[in-house]
Design a protein around this motif. Structure first.
Motif: not given
Length: 646
Positions: A249, A252-253, A256, A323-324, A327, A330-331
């Motif tokens: 987590k 990810l950001l 991304a 992408l962001w 992400a 996905a978090q």
């Protein structure tokens, strides 16, 4: 070697500024992070037999804070670009082209003074190319391997490009490909990304060191806790799960945002130098950037080649824009994957845990500023229709509209889902032991956290009925008022350490069963398992004046009304294990105190009494046919020294 013709810089909008959004969202969290950091410091004191669990829990909390420290460093780096530039140049050996160690020989002259007709020095060619496309940028050179070229700030209004040995070699063998690499770095400069990413960036440092932080601050302490057999190890399992899910987590950001910036810079280079030239440069330098985990902050070379080769297609243009947000989505998924086993480890039934996790994920969509900020950035992002390729492309406006619509659609859709009442939280909390029949479920529950141990002072309000009288109305669906009966007895909080097992038994062998009377000589330790440290000290203060009697039947009683009768469950050569509980009831509430103990009686005049105490109170009232319940739990682990009471 024939020099490539001059290149005209193409106009090209980059992806949304996700790097800047990452820092902006972090700044909004600073007050809460400071409060959390202040609480973590109390758990990092030296730890002994009864403190290992607290120490490891504090380390796990510290691990969750460390990424925020890197983000804070990124903000501070924005405020001190000159200092960052000096540190970067010292670390990587970057020097100005006119430095004595980098200065070229006199043009066209050999050491013996003869004219050789040599081509201009590579540094002059690179500097001229950079000045042509970015007049304010400065070139710095290094003889080290491992990198090709990176950007970094030299000051508030000064940008620099660090060039390393692999790019120098590429310039001498394929000047066109080397120009494409410099254009990629210039793409970062045009968007101001050298202030956030590039050499000396704390964001890239976070990506490099975070897996090692995980090993040092999570794996080793938790392994130590289990190897030593500390009874509080079970209490840390839920937080261990959350921290392990928090590792991707955290990355990810940041990853991304960095990847989006890299793909945008690749596209700028491809539109200026040509896709084939950029692909050739990527393949030549694919093995140049070494460093293992350092590759995480650059997309894989194969992915970059694929995107450059299809740079004008809608899906490739959309990828850096999404992408962001992907992400961020996905978090949320990782939060759900971590919260569910954490709830189950704390004793929550699977169906109730699943509903609670879905409710938390649903609330996070609209309740956090990240998605609102993402939608705002997508709406304000300059559309890709501003691109002007070298040749006319009649399909470009239509592709730009599709890219813009898709970039806005994803955050807008998820925000709409978050605003709809699709997944309400389960009534009554989740940490109570729920019976199979929902109607028979106890009305109170400890707090709805996913941390270790029961929570403190958590209240839940639930309403039933519509305000009508119980006998009024006979139509289908009429709801009767709930009765004003007292609440059911609280359930035992999950996750408590335990000394005992089995049912009460006779004493058998071991220490004498009594009668024997003790008094508390000292409180050796008082650690909160749930609640505050002041509450643990308050309980310790009351027990410090207690007198204890070990009866012939193996029961242990205290002269304090809050201590339940403790019955022996097991006896060995040195210790006696005991357990007991007591419930007090009022017209609107019930409070149950659980206590487990280990009494160690040696040959001397003193004994040691270790206690695990938990108390849960439930209050239930009915007002205007609406039922309100409130539950609070505290738990402590104490160690007392007892002496004979003569």
């Amino acid at each position: 070697m024939r020099r490539p013709p001059p290149l005209r810089t193409a106009r090209s909008w980059g992806p949304p500024p996700w790097l800047w959004l990452t820092l902006a969202l972090f700044l909004a969290q600073v007050p809460a992070l400071l409060r959390l950091a202040a609480g973590v410091s109390t758990g990092l004191a030296p730890f002994g037999e009864t403190g290992r669990g607290r120490f490891v829990t504090a380390l796990l909390s510290l691990v969750q804070l460390l990424p925020q420290f890197f983000l804070l460093a990124a903000v501070l780096a924005l405020l001190a670009p000159r200092t960052r530039g000096r540190l970067v140049e010292r670390r990587h050996g970057l020097l100005a082209p006119d430095h004595p160690l980098m200065a070229p020989p006199a043009p066209g002259a050999s050491p013996d003074g003869r004219d050789t007709g040599a081509a201009p020095h590579f540094a002059a060619g690179m500097a001229a190319f950079v000045h042509e496309h970015a007049p304010g940028a400065q070139l710095r050179l290094s003889t080290r391997d491992g990198l090709s070229a990176r950007v970094y700030p030299g000051g508030w209004r000064t940008s620099r490009i660090g060039v390393f040995a692999p790019l120098v070699h590429l310039w001498q063998t394929d000047e066109g490909a080397a120009r494409a690499v410099l254009l990629h770095e210039l793409g970062h400069l045009r968007r101001g990304e050298h202030h956030v990413a590039g050499l000396g960036s704390p964001l890239t440092a976070l990506v490099r060191v975070w897996p090692y932080v995980l090993a040092g601050f999570v794996v080793l302490p938790v392994t130590l806790l289990f190897v030593t057999g500390n009874a509080t190890a079970v209490l840390t399992l839920a937080e261990v799960v959350l921290v392990l899910c928090g590792v991707p987590k955290v990355l990810l950001l940041v990853v991304a945002a960095l990847w989006s910036a890299e793909l945008g810079a690749d596209r700028f280079a491809a539109r200026t130098a040509g896709a084939d030239t950029v692909v050739r440069a990527l393949r030549r330098l694919e093995k140049g950037d070494r460093g293992g985990l350092a590759r995480l902050y650059h997309p894989p070379a194969g992915m970059r080649v694929w995107c450059v080769s299809r740079a004008e297609t809608s899906r490739v243009r959309l990828l850096p824009a999404l992408l962001w947000p992907l992400a961020l989505a996905a978090q949320t998924v990782l939060t759900m994957l971590g919260a569910f086993p954490a709830y189950v480890l704390l004793g929550v039934p699977g169906d109730l845990a699943a509903r609670q996790v879905l409710a938390l994920a649903h609330e996070s969509l609209a309740g956090q500023p990240a998605w609102w900020a993402t939608l705002a950035v997508a709406l304000l992002w300059p559309p890709a229709a501003g691109d002007r390729p070298a040749g006319r492309d009649p399909g470009a406006p239509a592709r730009a509209v599709r890219v813009r619509a898709a970039a806005v659609f994803l955050p807008a859709l998820l925000l709409l889902v978050g605003l709809l009442p699709l997944a309400p939280r389960p009534a009554g909390g989740v940490l109570a032991d729920a019976p199979a029949d929902p109607a028979a479920r106890a009305p109170g529950a400890p707090g709805e956290g996913t941390g270790t141990g029961p929570r403190t002072g958590s209240g839940t309000g639930t309403g039933t009925g519509d305000g009508s009288d119980a006998d009024a109305g006979s139509g289908a669906g009429a709801t009767a008022c709930p009765s004003r009966a007292a609440p059911a007895d609280p359930s035992r909080p999950p996750g408590l350490p335990t000394f005992t097992s089995g049912n009460p038994a006779s004493s058998g062998g071991g220490p004498p069963a009594g009668p024997r009377t003790f008094r508390t000589l000292a409180v050796r330790s008082a650690d909160p398992l749930s609640g505050t440290r002041s509450q643990a000290r308050e309980v310790a203060g009351r027990l410090s004046a207690a007198r204890w009697t070990l009866r012939e039947d193996g029961t242990l009683v205290a002269d304090l009304p809050e201590v339940p009768l403790l019955r022996t469950t097991a006896v060995d050569a040195t210790a006696r294990l005991l357990t007991g509980k007591r419930t007090r009831r009022t017209g609107i509430g019930a409070t149950t105190t659980w206590m487990e103990a280990r009494l160690v009686i040696g040959a001397g005049p003193t004994a040691r009494l270790e206690l695990v105490r938990a108390a849960t109170g439930v209050t239930r009232v009915v007002v205007d046919c609406r039922e309100f319940t409130s539950t609070s739990t505290t738990a402590q682990r104490l160690s007392l020294t007892l002496g004979n009471d003569r």
